[in-house]
Scaffold this motif. Structure first.
Motif, PDB file in Angstrom:
ATOM      1  N   CYS A  53       0.817  -1.220   0.000  1.00 32.81           N
ATOM      2  CA  CYS A  53       0.000   0.000   0.000  1.00 32.81           C
ATOM      3  C   CYS A  53       0.846   1.263   0.000  1.00 32.81           C
ATOM      4  N   GLY A  54       2.048   1.222   0.579  1.00 30.78           N
ATOM      5  CA  GLY A  54       2.903   2.389   0.612  1.00 30.78           C
ATOM      6  C   GLY A  54       2.502   3.380   1.691  1.00 30.78           C
ATOM      7  N   ALA A  55       3.291   4.435   1.806  1.00 32.05           N
ATOM      8  CA  ALA A  55       3.041   5.462   2.823  1.00 32.05           C
ATOM      9  C   ALA A  55       1.934   6.406   2.369  1.00 32.05           C
ATOM     10  N   SER A  56       1.481   7.240   3.288  1.00 28.71           N
ATOM     11  CA  SER A  56       0.442   8.216   2.977  1.00 28.71           C
ATOM     12  C   SER A  56       1.022   9.336   2.112  1.00 28.71           C
ATOM     13  N   PRO A  57       0.173  10.077   1.399  1.00 29.11           N
ATOM     14  CA  PRO A  57       0.687  11.187   0.575  1.00 29.11           C
ATOM     15  C   PRO A  57       1.480  12.213   1.371  1.00 29.11           C
ATOM     16  N   GLN A  58       1.056  12.503   2.593  1.00 27.23           N
ATOM     17  CA  GLN A  58       1.795  13.469   3.410  1.00 27.23           C
ATOM     18  C   GLN A  58       3.190  12.958   3.742  1.00 27.23           C
ATOM     19  N   ALA A  59       3.296  11.658   4.097  1.00 28.92           N
ATOM     20  CA  ALA A  59       4.607  11.084   4.387  1.00 28.92           C
ATOM     21  C   ALA A  59       5.491  11.083   3.147  1.00 28.92           C
ATOM     22  N   LYS A  60       4.906  10.858   1.982  1.00 27.40           N
ATOM     23  CA  LYS A  60       5.684  10.890   0.744  1.00 27.40           C
ATOM     24  C   LYS A  60       6.196  12.286   0.442  1.00 27.40           C
ATOM     25  N   GLN A  61       5.422  13.289   0.796  1.00 25.38           N
ATOM     26  CA  GLN A  61       5.882  14.664   0.590  1.00 25.38           C
ATOM     27  C   GLN A  61       7.105  14.961   1.453  1.00 25.38           C
ATOM     28  N   TRP A  62       7.069  14.516   2.734  1.00 29.82           N
ATOM     29  CA  TRP A  62       8.226  14.725   3.603  1.00 29.82           C
ATOM     30  C   TRP A  62       9.435  13.948   3.067  1.00 29.82           C
ATOM     31  N   ALA A  63       9.210  12.735   2.579  1.00 31.68           N
ATOM     32  CA  ALA A  63      10.317  11.936   2.060  1.00 31.68           C
ATOM     33  C   ALA A  63      10.919  12.573   0.814  1.00 31.68           C
ATOM     34  N   HIS A  91      -0.490  10.492  -6.703  1.00 38.09           N
ATOM     35  CA  HIS A  91      -1.030  11.107  -5.484  1.00 38.09           C
ATOM     36  C   HIS A  91      -0.261  12.368  -5.106  1.00 38.09           C
ATOM     37  N   LEU A  92       0.943  12.536  -5.637  1.00 32.99           N
ATOM     38  CA  LEU A  92       1.732  13.708  -5.300  1.00 32.99           C
ATOM     39  C   LEU A  92       1.392  14.860  -6.226  1.00 32.99           C
ATOM     40  N   ASN A  93       1.386  16.056  -5.679  1.00 37.55           N
ATOM     41  CA  ASN A  93       1.132  17.238  -6.485  1.00 37.55           C
ATOM     42  C   ASN A  93       2.412  17.624  -7.221  1.00 37.55           C
ATOM     43  N   LYS A  94       2.409  17.483  -8.509  1.00 38.97           N
ATOM     44  CA  LYS A  94       3.589  17.817  -9.313  1.00 38.97           C
ATOM     45  C   LYS A  94       3.489  19.288  -9.696  1.00 38.97           C
ATOM     46  N   LEU A  95       3.986  20.134  -8.816  1.00 40.21           N
ATOM     47  CA  LEU A  95       3.851  21.572  -8.951  1.00 40.21           C
ATOM     48  C   LEU A  95       5.151  22.159  -9.461  1.00 40.21           C
ATOM     49  N   ASP A  96       5.054  22.977 -10.491  1.00 33.87           N
ATOM     50  CA  ASP A  96       6.205  23.682 -11.028  1.00 33.87           C
ATOM     51  C   ASP A  96       6.122  25.127 -10.559  1.00 33.87           C
ATOM     52  N   PRO A  97       6.983  25.540  -9.582  1.00 31.50           N
ATOM     53  CA  PRO A  97       6.876  26.910  -9.060  1.00 31.50           C
ATOM     54  C   PRO A  97       7.065  27.965 -10.134  1.00 31.50           C
ATOM     55  N   ALA A  98       7.909  27.679 -11.152  1.00 29.28           N
ATOM     56  CA  ALA A  98       8.162  28.674 -12.198  1.00 29.28           C
ATOM     57  C   ALA A  98       6.888  28.993 -12.975  1.00 29.28           C
ATOM     58  N   LYS A  99       6.046  27.962 -13.140  1.00 31.36           N
ATOM     59  CA  LYS A  99       4.802  28.187 -13.870  1.00 31.36           C
ATOM     60  C   LYS A  99       3.673  28.649 -12.956  1.00 31.36           C
ATOM     61  N   ALA A 100       3.683  28.138 -11.710  1.00 29.88           N
ATOM     62  CA  ALA A 100       2.573  28.443 -10.811  1.00 29.88           C
ATOM     63  C   ALA A 100       2.578  29.894 -10.356  1.00 29.88           C
ATOM     64  N   PHE A 101       3.775  30.457 -10.122  1.00 28.69           N
ATOM     65  CA  PHE A 101       3.870  31.809  -9.582  1.00 28.69           C
ATOM     66  C   PHE A 101       4.314  32.830 -10.628  1.00 28.69           C
ATOM     67  N   ARG A 102       4.251  32.455 -11.885  1.00 28.24           N
ATOM     68  CA  ARG A 102       4.601  33.401 -12.937  1.00 28.24           C
ATOM     69  C   ARG A 102       3.436  34.354 -13.170  1.00 28.24           C
TER      70      ARG A 102
END
Length: 293
Positions: free
Chosen positions: A214-224, A246-257
């Motif tokens: 099953c793997g770890a929770s999404p929050q634990a994966k973010q910390w890892a 399950h992980l948010n693949k966020l690109d800061p260059a695009k998100a905050f442009r």
């Protein structure tokens, strides 16, 4: 001078015990309050007493560990909004806290009350062959199970002796993880390998679930992914080659442009020709109406 020498000697022992992980943690961004609990070495008589009480022989590497330090605890926190929040925890219970997972049945318990032994099948499993997965432990007398780490309530890491017989001293042991659904997952064949796994994963929350389907929770994966990116990416590629949705693949260059302003097309005013044609048509219609009258 003697106190300084003792402190330096203890720091040398602590460095060898933690493989220098304390200095690594202190240099990570956002990490604060790294604490290593000091423990005196366990006495040989306490180890012998534990073995006689539980009819088990401690592994040689685990015996040497307890003769160096009676238990191991290393915790660290992260700084969020000017506040230290506990995050990582590496723990190995002391000899006195190396208790059986299955406590003896109390005399005041109901005779037909369910127990963990009811989860096992009646038939005994055959030993695993070459290349096969290790046989899972049992909750009945076939296995002797002792808690090494409570994992913050997310499961239990256990020292397991399998294929046990009543009155016979057990010698062969393994390290297993019991998740919250009471399913067993193999971690390592000896204590030294498990200790290295614990240090390598920095004691991050739910790191034992990396070895579960099953793997770890999404929050634990973010910390890892933040504090253990190399190992996290390798384990992620082994378990899910297509990536983790399950992980948010966020690109800061695009998100905050800054958003570019899109010009709004203006309505064109009617031309002179169209006005004349409209007037002409209206005038013609008026003349036509008058002629009819």
């Amino acid at each position: 001078m003697e106190e300084i020498k003792e402190n330096l000697a203890f720091k040398g022992v602590a460095e060898r015990l933690t493989f220098g992980i304390t200095r690594l943690l202190e240099n990570l961004p956002g990490v604060c309050d790294v604490r290593f609990a000091e423990s005196e070495p366990a006495e040989k008589r306490s180890l012998l007493s534990w073995e006689q009480k539980n009819t088990c022989i401690l592994p040689e590497d685990m015996r040497n560990f307890y003769l160096t330090t009676d238990g191991f605890t290393l915790t660290w926190s992260v700084k969020l909004d000017d506040e230290c929040v506990p995050l990582g925890c590496m723990m190995v219970n002391s000899v006195s806290r190396l208790c059986p997972l299955l406590q003896p049945v109390s005399l005041f318990a109901l005779p037909n009350a369910p127990s963990l032994a009811d989860l096992d099948w009646e038939e005994s499993d055959a030993g695993s062959g070459a290349g096969e997965a290790p046989t899972a432990p049992h909750f009945d007398s076939r296995s002797r199970i002792f808690q090494l780490d409570s994992c913050g309530g997310n499961g239990k890491v256990c020292l397991v002796y399998k294929n046990c017989n009543p009155g016979v001293v057990a010698q062969q042991s393994e390290i297993w993880f019991l998740d919250r659904s009471l399913s067993w997952h193999f971690l390592s064949a000896n204590f030294s390998s498990y200790y290295r796994l614990m240090i390598t994963h920095l004691g991050l929350p739910e790191w034992q679930y990396v070895f579960t389907p099953c793997g770890a929770s999404p929050q634990a994966k973010q910390w890892a992914s933040l504090y253990q990116p190399l190992i996290f990416r390798r384990e992620l590629s082994l378990t899910d080659p297509a990536g983790d949705s399950h992980l948010n693949k966020l690109d800061p260059a695009k998100a905050f442009r800054g958003k570019a302003k899109v010009p709004i097309p203006k309505k064109k005013p009617p031309t002179q020709c169209s006005i004349g044609s409209v007037t002409k048509s209206q005038g013609g219609a008026g003349r036509h109406t008058g002629a009819k009258r």
